[in-house]
Scaffold this motif. Sequence first.
Motif, PDB file in Angstrom:
ATOM      1  N   GLY A 116       7.283   4.863   5.585  1.00 58.54           N
ATOM      2  CA  GLY A 116       6.089   4.487   5.412  1.00 58.54           C
ATOM      3  C   GLY A 116       5.228   4.609   6.712  1.00 58.54           C
ATOM      4  N   ARG A 117       3.944   4.399   6.460  1.00 58.17           N
ATOM      5  CA  ARG A 117       3.101   4.265   7.623  1.00 58.17           C
ATOM      6  C   ARG A 117       2.731   3.171   8.139  1.00 58.17           C
ATOM      7  N   HIS A 118       2.870   2.902   9.501  1.00 60.40           N
ATOM      8  CA  HIS A 118       2.857   1.451  10.054  1.00 60.40           C
ATOM      9  C   HIS A 118       1.178   1.364  10.277  1.00 60.40           C
ATOM     10  N   ASP A 119       0.363   2.137  11.028  1.00 61.71           N
ATOM     11  CA  ASP A 119      -0.950   1.981  11.214  1.00 61.71           C
ATOM     12  C   ASP A 119      -2.052   2.275  10.124  1.00 61.71           C
ATOM     13  N   GLY A 120      -3.149   2.064  10.221  1.00 62.46           N
ATOM     14  CA  GLY A 120      -3.995   2.388   9.109  1.00 62.46           C
ATOM     15  C   GLY A 120      -4.009   1.251   8.115  1.00 62.46           C
ATOM     16  N   GLY A 121      -4.373   1.447   6.961  1.00 62.95           N
ATOM     17  CA  GLY A 121      -4.423   0.602   5.634  1.00 62.95           C
ATOM     18  C   GLY A 121      -5.829   0.378   5.310  1.00 62.95           C
ATOM     19  N   VAL A 122      -5.804  -0.347   4.065  1.00 62.39           N
ATOM     20  CA  VAL A 122      -7.238  -0.528   3.421  1.00 62.39           C
ATOM     21  C   VAL A 122      -7.421  -1.982   3.532  1.00 62.39           C
ATOM     22  N   PRO A 123      -8.370  -2.727   4.137  1.00 64.53           N
ATOM     23  CA  PRO A 123      -8.551  -4.205   3.758  1.00 64.53           C
ATOM     24  C   PRO A 123      -8.572  -4.492   2.400  1.00 64.53           C
ATOM     25  N   VAL A 124      -8.006  -5.705   2.085  1.00 58.52           N
ATOM     26  CA  VAL A 124      -7.972  -6.217   0.545  1.00 58.52           C
ATOM     27  C   VAL A 124      -7.954  -7.654   0.485  1.00 58.52           C
ATOM     28  N   ASN A 125      -8.192  -8.250  -0.641  1.00 59.43           N
ATOM     29  CA  ASN A 125      -8.248  -9.666  -0.830  1.00 59.43           C
ATOM     30  C   ASN A 125      -6.838  -9.778  -1.702  1.00 59.43           C
ATOM     31  N   PRO A 126      -5.825 -10.533  -1.005  1.00 63.09           N
ATOM     32  CA  PRO A 126      -4.480 -10.839  -1.487  1.00 63.09           C
ATOM     33  C   PRO A 126      -4.558 -11.232  -3.022  1.00 63.09           C
ATOM     34  N   ASP A 127      -5.745 -12.079  -3.260  1.00 65.47           N
ATOM     35  CA  ASP A 127      -5.789 -12.720  -4.825  1.00 65.47           C
ATOM     36  C   ASP A 127      -6.145 -11.467  -6.051  1.00 65.47           C
ATOM     37  N   LYS A 128      -6.295 -10.504  -5.470  1.00 63.28           N
ATOM     38  CA  LYS A 128      -6.764  -9.415  -6.338  1.00 63.28           C
ATOM     39  C   LYS A 128      -5.585  -8.368  -6.359  1.00 63.28           C
ATOM     40  N   PRO A 129      -5.335  -7.695  -7.607  1.00 67.49           N
ATOM     41  CA  PRO A 129      -4.145  -7.003  -7.758  1.00 67.49           C
ATOM     42  C   PRO A 129      -4.294  -5.732  -6.666  1.00 67.49           C
ATOM     43  N   LEU A 130      -3.286  -5.142  -6.062  1.00 64.39           N
ATOM     44  CA  LEU A 130      -3.200  -4.129  -5.006  1.00 64.39           C
ATOM     45  C   LEU A 130      -3.460  -2.912  -6.033  1.00 64.39           C
ATOM     46  N   ARG A 131      -4.162  -1.704  -5.251  1.00 63.95           N
ATOM     47  CA  ARG A 131      -4.283  -0.493  -6.055  1.00 63.95           C
ATOM     48  C   ARG A 131      -2.839   0.213  -5.919  1.00 63.95           C
ATOM     49  N   LYS A 132      -2.189   0.873  -7.060  1.00 62.11           N
ATOM     50  CA  LYS A 132      -0.957   1.328  -7.167  1.00 62.11           C
ATOM     51  C   LYS A 132      -0.654   2.302  -5.871  1.00 62.11           C
ATOM     52  N   PHE A 133       0.609   2.477  -5.693  1.00 59.06           N
ATOM     53  CA  PHE A 133       1.031   3.747  -5.016  1.00 59.06           C
ATOM     54  C   PHE A 133       0.364   4.862  -5.651  1.00 59.06           C
ATOM     55  N   ASN A 134      -0.219   5.921  -4.978  1.00 57.89           N
ATOM     56  CA  ASN A 134      -0.943   7.099  -5.798  1.00 57.89           C
ATOM     57  C   ASN A 134      -0.554   8.516  -4.916  1.00 57.89           C
ATOM     58  N   ASP A 135      -1.102   9.408  -5.622  1.00 57.50           N
ATOM     59  CA  ASP A 135      -0.929  10.862  -5.277  1.00 57.50           C
ATOM     60  C   ASP A 135      -1.483  11.035  -3.653  1.00 57.50           C
ATOM     61  N   LYS A 136      -2.541  10.312  -3.266  1.00 56.78           N
ATOM     62  CA  LYS A 136      -2.889  10.358  -1.998  1.00 56.78           C
ATOM     63  C   LYS A 136      -1.799   9.858  -1.043  1.00 56.78           C
ATOM     64  N   ASP A 137      -1.304   8.502  -1.485  1.00 52.04           N
ATOM     65  CA  ASP A 137      -0.344   7.902  -0.639  1.00 52.04           C
ATOM     66  C   ASP A 137       0.956   9.001  -0.648  1.00 52.04           C
ATOM     67  N   ASP A 138       1.091   9.536  -1.709  1.00 53.96           N
ATOM     68  CA  ASP A 138       2.253  10.375  -1.586  1.00 53.96           C
ATOM     69  C   ASP A 138       2.252  11.805  -0.594  1.00 53.96           C
ATOM     70  N   LEU A 139       1.006  12.426  -0.599  1.00 51.78           N
ATOM     71  CA  LEU A 139       0.922  13.367   0.074  1.00 51.78           C
ATOM     72  C   LEU A 139       0.954  13.040   1.797  1.00 51.78           C
ATOM     73  N   GLU A 140       0.262  11.920   1.977  1.00 52.30           N
ATOM     74  CA  GLU A 140       0.379  11.444   3.377  1.00 52.30           C
ATOM     75  C   GLU A 140       1.806  11.330   4.006  1.00 52.30           C
ATOM     76  N   LEU A 141       2.696  10.421   2.886  1.00 54.21           N
ATOM     77  CA  LEU A 141       3.926  10.191   3.601  1.00 54.21           C
ATOM     78  C   LEU A 141       4.909  11.680   3.525  1.00 54.21           C
ATOM     79  N   LYS A 142       4.509  12.639   2.459  1.00 59.75           N
ATOM     80  CA  LYS A 142       5.188  13.752   2.368  1.00 59.75           C
ATOM     81  C   LYS A 142       4.915  14.679   3.732  1.00 59.75           C
ATOM     82  N   LYS A 143       3.667  14.745   3.993  1.00 61.24           N
ATOM     83  CA  LYS A 143       3.057  15.637   5.409  1.00 61.24           C
ATOM     84  C   LYS A 143       4.189  15.130   6.589  1.00 61.24           C
ATOM     85  N   PHE A 144       4.042  13.833   6.814  1.00 63.36           N
ATOM     86  CA  PHE A 144       4.946  13.272   7.809  1.00 63.36           C
ATOM     87  C   PHE A 144       6.370  13.744   7.694  1.00 63.36           C
ATOM     88  N   LEU A 145       7.154  13.626   6.534  1.00 64.41           N
ATOM     89  CA  LEU A 145       8.339  14.021   6.281  1.00 64.41           C
ATOM     90  C   LEU A 145       8.458  15.576   6.813  1.00 64.41           C
TER      91      LEU A 145
END
Length: 376
Positions: free
Chosen positions: A263-292
Amino acid sequence: MVYDTIIIGAGTMGIAAGYYLSKRGKRVLMLDSHNPPHDKGSHHGDTRIIRFSYGEGENYVPLLLRANELWRDLEKESSESIFLQTGVLNSGKEDSTFIKNVISGSATYNLPLEVLSSEEINKKWKGFSLPETFIGCFESMGGILKTSEIINSYRNLASSNGAEIRSNSKVVSIKPNSDKVVVSTKEQSFEAESLIVAAGAWSKWILEMLDLELPLQPLRKTFGWYEAKNSYEYPNFPCFTFETDNGTFYGFPSINGRGIKVGRHDGGVPVNPDKPLRKFNDKDDLELKKFLNDHMSENDFTLNEGKTCLYTMTTDEDFIIDQHPVFKNIAIAAGFSGHGFKFGSVVGEILSDFISTGQNRFDLSSFKQNRFKKIS
């Protein structure tokens, strides 16, 4: 019934505090808007890293050493396996503040630490492929904490001590004074002599009910498990934290073939915790794969599963562990900024001490809420 203590939030810090207070014979009520352990906060995802020569600052090390003692105690009392000693590799450029803090912390507190070149790291663990500019600091005593087992152990032990847990009970108002606190949900009101606020991503709104305006921002975070070869399998591969030019990343060995977790520790998107989080997506996958792909010897990682969670950030990324400035019968634990779980045991003990005696054994000056007061 008048309780000794009401705890708002029965996640990591709250459930630990409930356990320690109930162990002292206190009448404890824990209120949570969900049903811990759950995936609406910061404790799900099965595992968390515990490390000791702390890159975030030496002021954390005494808390970590006490936390480690308490995790071992919990393991004995619950008869649950909650810790896997994998070791932790902290890696980055030699002149980074994070790496300097790891090295200085180990020297100050006489902690075992092996400082290695990138060549030595790549040779010792075939799964890594680090650039020449990196060094690594290997902490042999670090490893993995099992989150669900910990939350469930605290919950079961607290319940057996007589603590009451009310799940799916969202707090809508708090009326404090110096000798009692009235806490109301939509269904009913409860009275206690003292209060602990440990509400995770909802702490900002709960604390506003107590006239405290603190800079707490929930962020959407992502992590995933990737198919990996045997060189990444526990117990032959360590946990790791890497400070790179593209961000700070962390990871775990594959356990029972589930895949290497990252996972990535820094960064992240501000959210309202009472609203559903946007699901893990292709952009998230690409960021983690690049690190690996940039830091591991294997270069064909396939996503097994991706998830999201919440960090609750303070502006300086340090914790808030304190008492209310007016009502000393109210203790606060908030803003753990994505590196708090490993401290859950000791924070629970500190909160219990605040409520029971008004004292604690640590220097908590770095974690007081008044550091955020505006200077006029």
